[in-house]
Design a protein around this motif. Structure first.
Motif, PDB file in Angstrom:
ATOM      1  N   LYS A 293      99.445  20.480  29.257  1.00  0.00           N
ATOM      2  CA  LYS A 293      99.145  19.111  29.671  1.00  0.00           C
ATOM      3  C   LYS A 293      97.686  18.771  29.348  1.00  0.00           C
ATOM      4  O   LYS A 293      96.806  19.628  29.440  1.00  0.00           O
ATOM      5  CB  LYS A 293      99.375  18.943  31.175  1.00  0.00           C
TER       6      LYS A 293
ATOM      7  N   ASP B  95      99.730  15.469  36.376  1.00  0.00           N
ATOM      8  CA  ASP B  95     100.217  16.744  36.911  1.00  0.00           C
ATOM      9  C   ASP B  95      99.087  17.724  37.179  1.00  0.00           C
ATOM     10  O   ASP B  95      99.277  18.709  37.908  1.00  0.00           O
ATOM     11  CB  ASP B  95     101.218  17.379  35.943  1.00  0.00           C
ATOM     12  N   ARG B  96      97.916  17.489  36.577  1.00  0.00           N
ATOM     13  CA  ARG B  96      96.777  18.380  36.772  1.00  0.00           C
ATOM     14  C   ARG B  96      95.810  17.851  37.825  1.00  0.00           C
ATOM     15  O   ARG B  96      94.710  18.376  37.971  1.00  0.00           O
ATOM     16  CB  ARG B  96      96.043  18.599  35.447  1.00  0.00           C
TER      17      ARG B  96
ATOM     18  N   ASP C  81      88.036  12.819  29.025  1.00  0.00           N
ATOM     19  CA  ASP C  81      88.962  13.946  28.962  1.00  0.00           C
ATOM     20  C   ASP C  81      88.888  14.720  27.662  1.00  0.00           C
ATOM     21  O   ASP C  81      89.756  15.530  27.389  1.00  0.00           O
ATOM     22  CB  ASP C  81      90.397  13.444  29.197  1.00  0.00           C
TER      23      ASP C  81
ATOM     24  N   GLY D  80      98.629  23.273  34.728  1.00  0.00           N
ATOM     25  CA  GLY D  80      98.793  22.171  33.790  1.00  0.00           C
ATOM     26  C   GLY D  80      98.304  22.549  32.403  1.00  0.00           C
ATOM     27  O   GLY D  80      98.926  22.180  31.389  1.00  0.00           O
TER      28      GLY D  80
ATOM     29  N   GLU E   6      93.451  15.108  31.690  1.00  0.00           N
ATOM     30  CA  GLU E   6      93.562  13.977  32.612  1.00  0.00           C
ATOM     31  C   GLU E   6      95.010  13.676  33.016  1.00  0.00           C
ATOM     32  O   GLU E   6      95.276  12.657  33.659  1.00  0.00           O
ATOM     33  CB  GLU E   6      92.948  12.728  31.981  1.00  0.00           C
ATOM     34  N   HIS E   7      95.942  14.533  32.650  1.00  0.00           N
ATOM     35  CA  HIS E   7      97.348  14.301  32.998  1.00  0.00           C
ATOM     36  C   HIS E   7      97.515  14.313  34.513  1.00  0.00           C
ATOM     37  O   HIS E   7      96.922  15.156  35.205  1.00  0.00           O
ATOM     38  CB  HIS E   7      98.229  15.377  32.353  1.00  0.00           C
TER      39      HIS E   7
END
Length: 472
Positions: free
Chosen positions: A372, A378-379, A5, A367, A375-376
């Motif tokens: 964000k 939410d994404r 990431d 995201g 690698e969050h």
């Protein structure tokens, strides 16, 4: 199903050791015959430990999903009409279109595997202006496309269901308004992709592709095509008055925003490092060969069934309903029912693919806007931003179904859409030669020439689409 990431300098800690410290990663396909040799690169793709056998290609993969998603009812009608107008003269353009999509999707996949970053992260490296374009585009596109996709999937159902022996005899089903079929299509699509399980999506798409193959290719076979004329259509030539149509067939069939979703599906599949590069290329090529068979089959039907008999059909999605009526008169009602099922499979595969693939692209974009990490959750597929866009594709477009499509929205859709394929081609051309791409995986001269020609094609098509948007 990890990809790294963050970009790292050359000589950073090997990815295999780093992943071991973070926790277990997805296990590659164990089939193979020797170790992979994948070097560490400066973009964070990481080196493999050399202990695993190289992965093998499987018949159903992200390539089949992106190809099936990109070929909707409108694309089949465009090819059908080309066959009805020009016979086999534009067959070569349909084949060229397959090659063009292979080049574009391979670039998107190569970027993802070589760098570990999504295509949106690649666009960011081209310049901040890409976000200013992509944000409005994906919102307007989703608003209009949602209604278009639901309508296309509803058409064959509304034509087929009242004809069926059992269902057609039930009054409320036989009399169900078209808009109900469209709304149900959107709701079912949203439910099926809501949790974001990619492997389930892949299996559903494979079933729909099977139905498409049975019906579309079956329709071509029963017309008994003239093989000599088919081969003659592979010789490049542009019929009189057919330049724009030729460009549209070559550049437009199966070409949507979902081409850029390929990298996201690779990641969900677990193909996330350069050791999957060969598998990705086979997957992409085979998927578009299959889609090319669909396109050629529709052109054969248009040439043999319509061109030879001087039969005209509607140029919108209803053109496939016209074709179903022609098939019913020639080969019987049962055959037309089978074809309508294939029509539905083609349209609904696009619903599923878009509701999933474009939603994760939006999640990645939004995201980032919200700060964000790449690698969050939410994404990613199944996150809250992903689910918001699934709802955006499903419910606001129902207003267009109820109220008709406002002219201003259609113009905005046409204008933004005219720029997307040139946008994708240009940004890939830049990224594939940039310092952000590991040197081993950058474009060579042949790929640069191919991508340059593709870029020029889409710039011309985009200009033509702009003219049509404002003149229509």
């Amino acid at each position: 199903m990890h990809s790294d990431d963050a970009e790292q300098p050359t000589g950073s800690q090997p990815a295999g050791r780093r992943r071991a410290e973070r926790g277990p990663a997805a296990v590659p396909d164990p089939g193979g015959d020797g170790p992979a040799d994948v070097p560490q690169d400066s973009a964070g793709a990481g080196a493999e430990d050399g202990q695993s056998a190289p992965p093998r290609w499987k018949l159903v993969g992200p390539g089949l999903v992106v190809a099936a998603t990109g070929i909707g009812a409108g694309d089949l009608v465009a090819t059908l009409v080309a066959g009805s107008r020009y016979g086999y003269a534009l067959l070569w353009a349909a084949v060229a279109g397959v090659i063009i999509k292979i080049v574009l999707v391979e670039g998107a996949g190569r970027w993802n595997l070589a760098t570990g970053h999504s295509i949106f992260e690649g666009w960011r490296r081209v310049g901040r202006w890409t976000s200013w374009y992509f944000g409005p585009y994906i919102m307007v596109w989703g608003f209009v496309y949602g209604a278009t996709a639901m309508s296309a999937s509803a058409l064959p159902l509304a034509a087929l269901v009242p004809q069926l022996p059992v269902l057609g005899s039930i009054g409320w089903i036989a009399d169900m308004p078209f808009i109900v079929y469209a709304i149900l299509t959107g709701l079912i699509g949203a439910v099926l992709v809501w949790v974001g399980r990619y492997h389930a999506l892949e299996k559903l798409i494979a079933v729909l592709v099977g139905l498409m193959f049975l019906t579309v290719v079956g329709a071509a076979v029963v017309t008994l095509p003239n093989l000599g004329e088919v081969l003659g259509g592979l010789v490049p030539r542009i019929p009189e008055g057919g330049l724009v149509y030729t460009l549209s067939i070559a550049g437009g069939v199966g070409g949507t925003i979902t081409l850029a979703a390929y990298g996201y599906w690779l990641k969900e599949k677990g193909w996330s490092t350069p050791r999957w590069m060969r598998v990705m290329r086979i997957d992409n090529a085979m998927a578009y060969v299959i889609s090319g068979i669909f396109v050629i089959a529709m052109l054969v039907v248009g040439a043999e069934l319509l061109y030879s008999s001087s039969i005209a059909i509607d140029e919108g999605d209803r053109g496939l309903l016209d074709l179903a009526e022609v098939l019913a008169s020639r080969y019987g009602t049962a055959f037309s029912w089978v074809f309508l099922i294939g029509f539905w499979a083609s349209s609904f595969s696009s619903v599923l693919g878009v509701w999933n693939g474009v939603s994760v692209m939006f999640a990645d974009f939004w995201g980032h806007v919200r700060g964000k990490a790449e690698e969050h959750p939410d994404r990613r597929i199944g996150g809250k931003y992903y689910r918001f866009y699934v709802l955006w594709l499903t419910f606001p477009p129902m207003l267009l179904l109820l109220l008709g499509r406002p002219v201003q929205v259609i113009i905005a859709y046409g204008v933004l859409g005219a720029f997307f394929m040139p946008f994708l081609a240009i940004t890939l051309l830049v990224l594939m030669n940039s310092r952000h791409m590991p040197e081993k995986w950058r474009n060579g001269p042949a790929l640069n020439i191919a991508l340059g020609v593709v870029t020029l094609l889409f710039v011309v098509l985009g200009a033509n689409q702009l003219i049509q948007a404002f003149s229509g």
